[in-house]
Design a protein around this motif. Structure first.
Motif, PDB file in Angstrom:
ATOM      1  N   ALA A 109      -1.456   3.125   5.340  1.00 36.24           N
ATOM      2  CA  ALA A 109      -0.297   3.259   4.451  1.00 36.24           C
ATOM      3  C   ALA A 109       0.561   4.470   4.789  1.00 36.24           C
TER       4      ALA A 109
ATOM      5  N   PHE B 113      -6.205   4.595   2.936  1.00 37.59           N
ATOM      6  CA  PHE B 113      -6.174   3.137   2.876  1.00 37.59           C
ATOM      7  C   PHE B 113      -6.601   2.523   4.207  1.00 37.59           C
TER       8      PHE B 113
ATOM      9  N   SER C 268     -14.244  -2.977  -2.866  1.00 36.11           N
ATOM     10  CA  SER C 268     -12.877  -2.444  -2.860  1.00 36.11           C
ATOM     11  C   SER C 268     -12.303  -2.385  -4.270  1.00 36.11           C
TER      12      SER C 268
ATOM     13  N   GLU D 249       1.265   2.183  -3.412  1.00 40.49           N
ATOM     14  CA  GLU D 249       0.008   2.698  -3.965  1.00 40.49           C
ATOM     15  C   GLU D 249      -0.265   4.107  -3.468  1.00 40.49           C
ATOM     16  N   ALA D 250      -0.039   4.311  -2.153  1.00 41.81           N
ATOM     17  CA  ALA D 250      -0.255   5.645  -1.588  1.00 41.81           C
ATOM     18  C   ALA D 250       0.642   6.653  -2.296  1.00 41.81           C
TER      19      ALA D 250
ATOM     20  N   SER E 271      -5.145   0.226   5.847  1.00 44.59           N
ATOM     21  CA  SER E 271      -3.988   0.122   6.752  1.00 44.59           C
ATOM     22  C   SER E 271      -3.355   1.485   6.985  1.00 44.59           C
TER      23      SER E 271
ATOM     24  N   ASP F 296     -10.993   3.541   1.713  1.00 50.97           N
ATOM     25  CA  ASP F 296     -11.145   2.088   1.692  1.00 50.97           C
ATOM     26  C   ASP F 296     -11.213   1.572   3.129  1.00 50.97           C
TER      27      ASP F 296
ATOM     28  N   ARG G 160     -10.731   0.813  -6.148  1.00 52.49           N
ATOM     29  CA  ARG G 160      -9.385   0.801  -6.719  1.00 52.49           C
ATOM     30  C   ARG G 160      -9.420   1.090  -8.214  1.00 52.49           C
TER      31      ARG G 160
ATOM     32  N   GLU H 246       0.832  -1.218   0.000  1.00 55.28           N
ATOM     33  CA  GLU H 246       0.000   0.000   0.000  1.00 55.28           C
ATOM     34  C   GLU H 246       0.859   1.257   0.000  1.00 55.28           C
TER      35      GLU H 246
END
Lengths: 305, 332
Positions: free
Chosen positions: B85, B81, B43, A201-202, B83, B158, B47, A198
């Motif tokens: 991120a 995100f 999701s 992606e971020a 998580s 997300d 995306r 991620e």
């Protein structure tokens, strides 16, 4: 209050249990302590002790203070092998690390034949140094070696690669980099795979290019690995001398000799064990300084997850 | 204007998972929730809008611009995100201004924006900390700060709250909703939590197995579920669905059923869950479970025979085979 009463009531049992725990712990540590003590710590101290004594070939060994060290500082060969060793470290450590990182980034991608590539990069690590040295000895052999045959087919003249003081170190460094880089790649690969996808992606949502992401995110996150690898590579560059036994015996004229190989020569060819002890103390001091730099200084400046 | 239009978009991985020809529109300045169980494609849809996945077919436009084949950065969106991120080696301030630095925004402007955003998300006193030194809620705020500092008109989220505890989740969803309205962002928000969807959304898209089950305002999903799946997914406890005559299923919400002494559908009390303000009575009707919401405390012991009643205007009928809603308010 309750606890105080309890301890007062059963002081003996508590102390007994404490003692039993201690004995238990020491017993568990004993095998490691014995092995380390016998084969690492005692030899180091013995070496240090012997380095202050004369050889005692004609009569008992005498305490000579720093005499052996004074002799070492006057020894031209010592300075040459030390210089060789630093040049060798400088040539092999950054190159093998850079190459390892490059290979790891490459085989971390989703490409066809990835497992094959990973295996191919790792193979040199599996081979014993003795075998590697023999293979490369053939590459470097004058006239009918692989390198010379290749150069001749292009119309160049042959060259005695390992017999020429100006090329011998480079030849050995190339071989060691070839052997070491695959091993370090495995560490980088593991570290790369622990970076959450991620983050990439971020960063891509923010418009970071691949190079920017590598420079500002991947590389800093790999720093603990880089440090670990560089310490290992540096220690290896002082520790690995098998190739010299096979390929050059430190020659020509000590041009390819390294500190540890010189110690071996002094100890087991010239049988000057006290001088070898003196040189060993010097080597241990260098390696301890490297390790200390890592633990005391570098660890604080690096981000650990 | 920054409305998002998703038109007949498909995406599969070798025929597995993904989404199948879905179309919808998120009006500018509104909050659209993509709701559904795990693996429903919500999701994936997000995306695809972000550009982190390539569509197989169909088009996506943002603010009238066809972005179907643009990179995530070119779509001018921000994203939070699950998580978070966050970059673990960078401190809070560096994490928030990461995108500004990438785009080469000058130092003065960066500092100015950072001050404003840190104030909005309440992190002004923590700017020097590393993510590992923050609590879950604080990390969530850093991710929010990083998303809003670019002032992108579209923000994608997300499952941003799924890693927080219940109390914090409730707090943050109010905050995110307020932030979205204050900044006038178009927000697409993915969640599997129907209460999150109901409380935050202007519009909810309920997804199942890669297609859209229902697209409507929260009250439409609740009051007129398009299928028995939608009826069962929304509401706590969900709508009761029991077999009915003529190949139909009958649905009625727990709060629309009341316990009668004599008349009504005969049922046996199995258990009572006391929630404080009300109680949920779990009854057995011919082998099917029906839950009844009753205000206050209920003292019916298990095994009691009762009758269940409801008004015709509160029932929903669904086709037994397709699960689709049948013509409204059919008499029972």
């Amino acid at each position: 209050m309750v606890a105080a009463v309890m301890t007062a009531a059963e002081p003996k049992t508590a102390r007994h249990r404490n003692w039993a725990t201690n004995v238990n712990a020491w017993l568990l540590l004993l095998p490691a302590i014995v092995l380390l003590g016998m084969f690492t710590h005692y030899p180091i101290l013995a070496t240090l002790y012997h380095s202050f004594f004369s050889l005692g070939r004609s009569g008992p060994a005498e305490f000579v203070g720093l005499e052996n060290y004074r002799y070492m500082l006057d020894d031209d060969v010592f300075w040459q092998v030390l210089r060789n060793n630093f040049i060798f470290a400088l040539a092999t450590v950054p190159t093998s690390i850079g190459l390892a990182l490059l290979m790891a980034v490459w085989v971390d991608k989703k490409i066809v034949g990835r497992s094959f590539l990973r295996l191919a990069f790792f193979t040199p690590t599996v081979l014993p140094m003795i075998a590697v040295a023999n293979i490369w000895l053939f590459f470097y052999t004058p006239d009918y070696g692989l390198l010379d045959q290749f150069l001749k087919s292009l119309g160049f003249a042959g060259h005695n690669w390992l017999g020429d003081p100006s090329t011998v170190m480079t030849c050995l460094a190339v071989m060691v980099v070839w052997k070491e880089a695959g091993f370090f790649m495995i560490f980088y690969l593991a570290a790369l795979q622990s970076i959450p996808p991620e983050l990439k992606e971020a960063a891509s949502v923010e418009g970071a290019s691949r190079w920017y992401f590598f420079r500002r995110v991947t590389f800093p996150l790999l720093m603990p690995t880089t440090l670990f690898i560089s310490i290992n590579a540096l220690i290896n560059s002082f520790k690995l001398v098998d190739q010299l036994v096979i390929m050059t015996k430190g020659g020509p004229n000590n041009a390819s000799s390294l500190l540890l190989y010189y110690i071996y020569e002094v100890a087991f060819n010239f049988w000057d064990t006290t001088y070898a002890a003196t040189l060993t103390v010097t080597l241990i001091t260098i390696l301890a300084a490297v390790a200390l730099t890592k633990f005391v200084y570098l660890d604080r400046r690096i981000h650990y997850q | 204007m920054s409305e998002i239009i998703v038109n007949a978009v498909s995406k599969t991985w070798g025929g597995v998972g993904g989404v199948d020809r879905i179309s919808f529109k998120a009006e500018a300045g509104t909050l659209l929730v993509l709701l559904g169980p795990s693996g429903c494609g919500k999701s994936t849809t997000l995306r695809l809008i972000a550009g982190l996945e390539e569509v197989d077919s169909g088009t996506i436009t943002i603010g009238g611009r066809d972005v179907t084949h643009l990179s995530p950065a070119e779509r001018r969106i921000s994203m939070v995100f699950q998580s978070y991120a966050l970059f673990p080696h960078l401190n809070v301030a560096e994490n928030i201004i990461f995108g500004l630095k990438v785009r080469g925004v000058g130092r003065a402007e960066r500092d100015e924006k950072l001050r404003k955003v840190a104030d909005i998300v309440g992190l002004s006193h923590l700017l020097e900390r590393k993510p590992s030194q923050l609590s879950g809620g604080q990390r969530q705020r850093v991710a929010l700060g990083r998303a809003i500092i670019a002032e992108a008109a579209v923000c994608l989220m997300d499952e941003p709250l799924s890693n927080l505890d219940a109390k914090l989740r409730h707090e943050m969803r109010t905050e995110i909703r307020a932030l979205q309205q204050r900044l006038g962002m178009t927000m697409v928000y993915v969640t599997h939590d129907q209460s999150e969807a109901m409380t935050m959304a202007d519009r909810v898209i309920l997804m199942r197995d890669g297609h859209i089950e229902q697209n409507g305002a929260p009250h439409e999903l609740y009051n007129e579920p398009a299928s028995d799946f939608a009826a069962r997914f929304i509401g706590t406890p969900p709508m009761n669905i029991i077999s009915w005559q003529d190949g139909a299923m009958l649905g009625v919400r727990p709060e629309h059923i009341f316990v009668a002494e004599r008349n009504g559908v005969p049922a046996t009390v199995r258990a009572v869950e006391y929630l404080g303000a009300d109680s949920i009575i779990l009854c057995d009707v011919k082998g099917e479970t029906v839950s009844v919401r009753q205000t206050g405390y209920c003292s019916l012991p298990a095994g009691t025979q009762v009758g269940l009643e409801w008004q015709n205007r509160h029932i929903h009928l669904f086709d037994r085979d397709s699960g689709k809603r049948l013509a409204d308010r059919a008499p029972a």
